[in-house]
Design a protein around this motif. Structure first.
Motif, PDB file in Angstrom:
ATOM      1  N   SER A 123       0.862  -1.344  -0.085  1.00 43.85           N
ATOM      2  CA  SER A 123       0.077   0.214   0.166  1.00 43.85           C
ATOM      3  C   SER A 123       0.535   1.056  -0.120  1.00 43.85           C
ATOM      4  O   SER A 123       2.212   1.624   0.676  1.00 43.85           O
ATOM      5  N   PRO A 124       0.146   2.371  -0.738  1.00 41.34           N
ATOM      6  CA  PRO A 124       1.484   3.907  -0.289  1.00 41.34           C
ATOM      7  C   PRO A 124       1.824   3.700   0.482  1.00 41.34           C
ATOM      8  O   PRO A 124       2.707   4.376   1.155  1.00 41.34           O
ATOM      9  N   VAL A 125       1.154   4.503   1.397  1.00 40.02           N
ATOM     10  CA  VAL A 125       1.472   4.884   2.773  1.00 40.02           C
ATOM     11  C   VAL A 125       2.370   3.725   3.694  1.00 40.02           C
ATOM     12  O   VAL A 125       3.440   4.058   4.512  1.00 40.02           O
ATOM     13  N   PRO A 145      -4.976  -7.866   1.601  1.00 41.28           N
ATOM     14  CA  PRO A 145      -5.182  -9.131   0.480  1.00 41.28           C
ATOM     15  C   PRO A 145      -4.056  -9.033  -1.154  1.00 41.28           C
ATOM     16  O   PRO A 145      -3.365  -8.576  -0.946  1.00 41.28           O
ATOM     17  N   ARG A 148      -0.751  -7.722  -0.117  1.00 40.12           N
ATOM     18  CA  ARG A 148      -0.027  -6.486   0.423  1.00 40.12           C
ATOM     19  C   ARG A 148       0.499  -6.221   1.437  1.00 40.12           C
ATOM     20  O   ARG A 148       0.125  -6.876   2.398  1.00 40.12           O
ATOM     21  N   ILE A 150       0.215  -3.546   4.347  1.00 39.61           N
ATOM     22  CA  ILE A 150      -0.173  -2.296   4.716  1.00 39.61           C
ATOM     23  C   ILE A 150       1.086  -2.004   6.071  1.00 39.61           C
ATOM     24  O   ILE A 150       1.708  -2.816   6.577  1.00 39.61           O
ATOM     25  N   LYS A 151       0.007  -0.491   6.171  1.00 37.35           N
ATOM     26  CA  LYS A 151       0.379  -0.140   7.226  1.00 37.35           C
ATOM     27  C   LYS A 151       1.120  -0.909   8.608  1.00 37.35           C
ATOM     28  O   LYS A 151       1.989  -0.440   9.419  1.00 37.35           O
ATOM     29  N   ARG A 152      -0.040  -1.535   8.913  1.00 39.09           N
ATOM     30  CA  ARG A 152      -0.067  -2.542  10.034  1.00 39.09           C
ATOM     31  C   ARG A 152       1.168  -3.197   9.837  1.00 39.09           C
ATOM     32  O   ARG A 152       1.918  -3.670  11.184  1.00 39.09           O
TER      33      ARG A 152
END
Lengths: 427, 332
Positions: A123-125, A145, A148, A150-152
């Motif tokens: 993800s971009p962030v 998903p 991917r 993700i931030k977490r």
């Protein structure tokens, strides 16, 4: 825009790659298709070709250095691109007041490849956070998903890193204690120079053998079933065929016969041509026999598994030609990924070394491997008479999640029929 | 100062009436026209008492002819008056599409600056409650597409009054979208005069995990959803955009940069909507700050059903918002 050349993924299992040799140096002009470097993957050494025309601006990792797939290893400037306008590591250096410091910093930057993703979804962030914290995305498992990142996921890595750092800082004294009780760190006092212990860094292949076989042995419930085969009919037929073929240069080995026997038996017993899939069993269509090939010491030792595709469809002559070609190529120049991929069953033969009996570890995702000993002349009982004959012992290692003991016995029985009635191999 | 903060709770409809009456007292050019606004005190009692105070020359009952009275009001605006046109429902404005979309927003441009069009069109927008397909229009996405107009969509009584006064004072056509479902809701409206500037969004609830952007009645669904999600440990920040044109994208961007996740709740249909416009802008301005794509919650892409249960399921309700927030924050 400068083009980053990244460590390519050259096989399904490749996670890291080593640049063995650079064929170019900084400032060289390259064209699409030129060989840039030799890359050692987990199993093979392959050439890295350029996809673009340009000039090599930076080489970011040294020969012998190992990096994750997706990591930038070099940077190309496109044709007519002004090297000063590109945001290259060197371009930042002249701003510094002290030339020496500037050079050092430039080198440091050059040696730290930018964070890369290895083609993973991010993800971009998450990408921005990883950049801010200097994290290598290719080392992070994504929980979103399709994997991917993700931030977490990034926050968890940052938290874990901080905890580890805190733990290391807070426990400086305990490390002495650990050192005293860890035998690996305390070699026995040598009594003479040639008794010195030494450590040798693992080659890529040794690393992957270690990793995959531990995985296999730990995750697959192995068991073994052995059988002894009367080899006289097969040895006689081999002798006769090889005499007839002597003019053609083809020489059938015992192993070639075994490849065909195993393949034909697999076609009759589909569970031997299958993989365990967690909540299912995957029955493969093609019957591809893997053939373990030991590599010579001068090529770093280790072993590879060459893949004889559709072996049940091929004649003894074809099998013989293919297997000797693959074995020779493996030992001399190495196999391509294609030549090692997709085996569904493996044969490991130590008969040529005089080994009578041994067991092998399953080569995932196979469900079975056959460990073959030597065909040995010994006293045997034939029709109630004690005579001299050839016998060979072979041991199957099996994945009990796919194949039960009785199924293994059935397979060996079929194998025995083929081996002891070799005329059937000709049709 | 104690006077300024004194609690005075009134209905949304009365806040609208106060805004109109106050502006009519100070500006003789302002007048109200529409179906049943005068003698009947308004179909929804918004203009209660206004005929008595301002007389029939300024509070004008019209025939059932939206195209006619809208066109007449636009002519009045061009000649220097400041009309307020009440549509009993924005659904009925569709027959006046030519005057309100093709004339009013373009007049200043087409006349080379000679004629402005300071007019307010106001009325109920969105599903009122079992009014069925043709009387439940949400016109915001359809009309906001047109350049030259402004569009306000208040959520509570305070905003209804403050935004309507600003709308009446604006020199451009303002489309003012009320909700029948909100008219009887009550809220604090101070005695003192105030206005609310267009293009200033309001953070209705602060949070850290997900930004929810909405307008008008769906804000209510968003607040409900945020309560539910808080129980699951998901903290939502709710932004009430207040006006769609101009759009306060800056406040929305600032919030998404903080939360890294965004759900847009828009009661119009999903295709080519206010929601898709905001999602597009957030993707553009917050690209490197997003942990997931912007999720959108709309009314379902069908004509509004008449049956009560189907209408409730069709709306951008709190259940749908919860699902969207969970998905946007990877909590599914």
């Amino acid at each position: 825009m400068p083009i980053d050349i990244t460590m390519p993924r050259l096989s399904d299992t490749m996670e890291m790659g080593t640049v063995l040799h650079w064929h170019v140096k900084e400032g060289d002009e390259v064209s699409s298709g030129d060989v840039l470097a030799d890359i050692e993957t987990d199993k093979a050494t392959m050439e890295l070709q350029s996809f673009d025309d340009g000039v090599v601006q930076n080489i970011l990792i040294a020969e012998g250095e190992q990096v994750s797939v997706g990591t930038a290893i070099a940077r190309l400037l496109e044709e007519d691109e002004d090297p000063n306008s590109a945001p290259a590591p060197e371009a930042a250096a002249p701003e510094k007041a002290e030339p020496q410091a500037a050079v050092e910093e430039a080198q440091q930057v050059a040696q730290t490849p930018p964070p890369s993703t290895g083609g993973a979804r991010v993800s971009p962030v998450a990408r921005r956070l990883a950049e801010d914290h200097g994290l290598d995305l290719s080392a992070i498992q994504g929980s979103g998903p399709s994997g991917r990142i993700i931030k977490r996921d990034i926050l968890q890595v940052i938290d874990a890193t901080q905890e580890t750092e805190a733990a290391v800082v807070s426990a400086p004294q305990s490390s002495n204690v650990v050192a005293n009780v860890t035998p690996v760190q305390q070699p026995l006092a040598p009594t003479s120079p040639w008794q010195q212990d030494r450590t040798e860094k693992l080659s890529n292949m040794r690393q992957i053998i270690a990793k995959r076989l531990v995985e296999s042995k730990q995750s697959i419930p192995h068991y073994q079933v052995s059988m002894t085969f009367d080899m006289d009919p097969l040895m006689d037929m081999r002798k006769a065929l090889n005499e007839q073929l002597s003019a053609t240069g083809i020489k059938l080995s015992v192993n070639d016969f075994l490849v065909r026997c195993c393949a034909l038996a697999m076609a009759e017993h589909p569970a031997f041509n299958a993989s365990f899939g967690g909540d299912c069993i995957l029955y493969h269509g093609p019957v591809n026999i893997g053939m373990a090939v030991a590599l010579p010491e001068e090529r770093g030792g280790g072993l590879v598994v060459a893949s004889l595709r559709n072996a049940d469809q091929k004649s003894l002559r074809t099998i013989s030609q293919e297997s000797s070609y693959l074995a020779k190529k493996a030992r001399e120049s190495g196999l391509t990924v294609e030549e090692m991929a997709d085996a569904t069953f493996t044969i490991s033969n130590l008969g040529m070394f005089g080994v009578e009996h041994f067991t092998a570890i399953i080569n995932p995702p196979n469900s079975a491997i056959l460990a073959v000993g030597a065909a040995i002349e010994k006293p045997v009982v034939r029709d109630g008479e004690l005579v001299v004959g050839h016998e060979m012992s072979a041991t199957l290692s099996l994945d009990h999640r796919v194949i039960d003991g009785a199924m293994a016995a059935q397979y060996l029985k079929t194998l025995k029929e083929y081996i002891e009635n070799p005329a059937s191999l000709l049709v | 100062m104690t006077v300024a903060t004194k609690e005075r709770v009134i209905e949304f409809r009365d806040a609208l009436q106060e805004a109109m009456s106050e502006e009519m007292r100070v500006d003789k050019r302002v007048f109200l026209l529409g179906e049943e606004v005068a003698q009947y005190n308004g179909a929804y009692k918004v203009s209660k008492g206004m005929l008595d105070e301002f007389g029939p020359r300024r509070i004008i009952d019209t025939p059932i002819s939206e195209s006619g009275f809208s066109g007449m009001a636009i002519g009045a605006a061009m000649r220097g008056l400041r009309p307020i046109v009440e549509f009993m429902s924005w659904s009925f404005s569709l027959v006046a599409a030519d005057p309100i979309l093709n004339n009013a927003p373009k007049m200043l441009y087409m006349s080379g600056g000679q004629f402005g069009c300071p007019i307010v069109f106001r009325g109920n927008d969105g599903a009122g409650g079992q009014l069925a397909s043709t009387h439940s229009w949400c016109v915001e996405s359809l009309y906001a597409n047109v350049p030259g107009l402004k569009m306000a969509i208040p959520y509570d009584a305070y905003d209804a009054k403050g935004l309507l006064k600003t709308a009446i004072r604006d020199d451009n056509p303002v489309f003012f979208l009320e909700s029948e479902r909100l008219l009887s809701t009550k809220g604090h409206v101070p005695e003192e005069e105030y206005t609310i500037e267009f293009g200033k969004a309001l953070v209705r609830r602060e949070g850290t995990d997900c930004t929810i952007i909405s307008f008008g009645r769906p804000i209510h669904f968003c607040l409900e959803a945020a309560e539910e999600l808080a129980k699951e440990g998901i903290s939502c920040e709710i932004i009430d955009g207040r006006t769609i044109r101009p759009l306060d994208i800056e406040t929305m961007i600032a919030s998404v940069k903080k939360t890294n996740a965004c759900v847009v709740v828009d009661q119009s249909w999903p295709f080519a909507s206010v929601g898709s416009e905001i999602a597009s802008q957030i993707h553009r301005y917050c690209f490197d700050d997003l942990d997931n794509h912007v999720h959108r919650v709309h009314s379902d892409d069908v004509p509004t059903p008449y049956a009560y249960n189907l209408e409730q399921a069709y709306l951008p309700n709190s259940h749908k918002i919860c699902e969207a927030v969970r998905s946007a924050t990877y909590n599914i």
